[in-house]
Design an enzyme around this catalytic site. Structure first.
Site, PDB file in Angstrom:
ATOM      1  N   LYS A 174      31.055  27.298  46.465  1.00 10.09           N
ATOM      2  CA  LYS A 174      31.441  28.269  45.446  1.00 10.09           C
ATOM      3  C   LYS A 174      31.874  27.535  44.198  1.00 10.09           C
ATOM      4  O   LYS A 174      32.468  26.450  44.268  1.00 10.09           O
ATOM      5  CB  LYS A 174      32.607  29.139  45.943  1.00 10.09           C
ATOM      6  CG  LYS A 174      33.209  30.069  44.887  1.00 10.09           C
ATOM      7  CD  LYS A 174      34.483  30.744  45.370  1.00 10.09           C
ATOM      8  CE  LYS A 174      35.157  31.528  44.255  1.00 10.09           C
ATOM      9  NZ  LYS A 174      36.423  32.157  44.664  1.00 10.09           N
ATOM     10  N   GLU A 219      47.489  37.812  39.362  1.00 15.37           N
ATOM     11  CA  GLU A 219      47.486  36.875  40.491  1.00 15.37           C
ATOM     12  C   GLU A 219      48.695  35.953  40.461  1.00 15.37           C
ATOM     13  O   GLU A 219      48.872  35.169  39.526  1.00 15.37           O
ATOM     14  CB  GLU A 219      46.204  36.047  40.486  1.00 15.37           C
ATOM     15  CG  GLU A 219      46.075  35.135  41.686  1.00 15.37           C
ATOM     16  CD  GLU A 219      44.674  34.594  41.895  1.00 15.37           C
ATOM     17  OE1 GLU A 219      44.462  33.855  42.867  1.00 15.37           O
ATOM     18  OE2 GLU A 219      43.788  34.918  41.082  1.00 15.37           O
TER      19      GLU A 219
END
Length: 412
Positions: A174, A219
């Site tokens: 990723k 976040e």
């Protein structure tokens, strides 16, 4: 690099009546702010500024902050995280970034929480001047249009295509790729207007401003509170539906998406790995939950534990950053590919932003939905997406548009 102290700091915290709102106390052109749902901290002036760069910036910051706090004279009548001596901070994403990472100790801090409000005054020993906070109205309205910067839309699609090819070839699992938007802010513009719109529109996010770097992040990289440690991992995104039924369908589609579940799993694994050496008994959900924001859904996982080694929030960031949610997996390979495919220095985008107090407690978010405002008023905003083997480049481009929405609308 740090700027050495010539004398120690003196800090005094006392309780005050509820100020109701924090943002009107902030400086119009250089706000220091950390707020969510109306609670948090606002700072005025600079009693001390510490600067860092390079791969050792987190360790250097932790060591410098311990040294500053050890020599400080602190009187704290409130005694809770965020009182006493506090520094606001923002750190560059990349070890090789030209952006400076900073810790800033304000001259005056006003704090507001559900159970307490307080003011902290900080000065150098021997100095008697204080900055008295004043709540002021916002300056005139303005509208700024942000346009593509160094990475064009077509360039982003091409970069995503190249990344997918490399992932499918087995080079990595990723990578998170970002693009930028730019604009210009008039010299007299009241930057609190942008922060007001972000805080009002995204109350569940951390709205922040440190050294010209502003944004509103959902976040939590790490929070330390009297030995308890927690984090909220976000990875996997989809737009909100146009009505209630469509919105439920979107949330279900995200929760059952193999691509998004894989992306999320990489991110959770990286945070657990970083925290486990400091907190052997971590707790997290078996499956992510869908987190609803005004413009999109995220897959989210909360992680909690207790520190076993007395680490500060600054100590923990050295191992946590960058998580797979903002870099990729494996980290080293993902960062190398980011440097290759992104035509700009990320600066502080996707780095830690937040605050730390003298006990090491603190709250740090991943700097998302953000923009850096340079001293000359130039604005650079950033948004990125996680690319995995079965990503669609055009869909990833559209996802960046969704993620730009908070900052674009706040300036518009």
């Amino acid at each position: 690099m740090t700027i050495p102290l010539t004398s120690s700091l003196v800090a005094q915290t006392v309780a005050i009546d509820d100020p109701r709102q924090l943002l009107p106390f902030a400086d119009q052109t250089s706000p220091l702010l950390w707020v969510r749902k109306g609670h948090g901290l606002v700072g005025l002036g600079e009693a001390l500024r510490l600067e860092f760069s390079g791969p050792d910036r987190f360790a250097s910051a932790a060591a410098a902050w311990r040294e500053v706090c050890a020599s400080a004279d602190v009187t704290d009548e409130v005694r809770r995280p965020g009182t006493g001596l506090v520094a606001f901070g923002t750190f560059a994403f990349d070890d090789e970034s030209s952006a400076t990472s900073v810790l800033i100790v304000p001259r005056t801090i006003i704090g507001r929480y559900a159970d307490a409000s307080f003011i902290t005054r900080v000065r150098l020993s021997g100095d008697i001047d204080d900055i008295e906070p004043q709540s002021t109205g916002y300056g005139p309205e303005y509208r700024i249009q942000l346009v593509p910067g160094e990475q064009s839309r077509d360039g982003y699609v091409s970069a995503a295509e190249q990344a997918i090819t490399r992932i499918q070839a087995g080079e990595l699992s990723k990578v998170v790729l970002a693009r930028d938007l730019t604009g210009h802010l008039p010299a007299e513009a009241d930057r609190r207007r942008v922060l007001h719109d972000l805080a009002l529109g995204y109350p569940d996010c951390w709205t922040y401003a440190v050294d010209g770097f502003i944004g509103s992040s959902p976040e939590t990289l790490v929070r330390v509170d009297r030995g308890a440690v927690s984090a909220r991992v976000l990875a996997g995104t989809i737009s909100r539906g146009l009505d209630a039924d469509a919105d439920r369908d979107q949330a279900l589609a995200l929760a059952t998406s193999r691509k998004d579940q894989d992306e999320h799993r990489f991110a959770v694994r990286s945070v657990l790995s970083a925290l486990r050496e400091h907190s052997p008994e971590l707790r997290s959900g078996e499956a992510p939950f869908t987190l609803k924001l005004p413009n999109l859904w995220h897959l989210a996982t909360d992680i909690e534990g207790r520190l076993s080694d007395g680490s500060s929030s600054l100590d923990l960031m050295d191992g946590l950053h960058p998580t797979a949610a903002v870099a990729g997996t494996p980290t080293r390979d993902a960062v190398a590919l980011i440097r290759e495919l992104e035509p700009f220095d990320r600066g502080r985008y996707a780095g830690p932003v937040g605050w730390v107090d003298a006990s090491g407690d603190g709250e740090w978010a991943v700097a998302l939905r953000c923009a850096q405002i340079a001293p000359d008023g130039d604005i650079t905003a950033y948004a990125g997406c996680g690319i995995v083997a079965d990503s669609d480049p055009t869909s990833e481009l559209l996802e960046t548009k969704m993620k730009f929405r908070p900052i674009v609308e706040a300036f518009a």
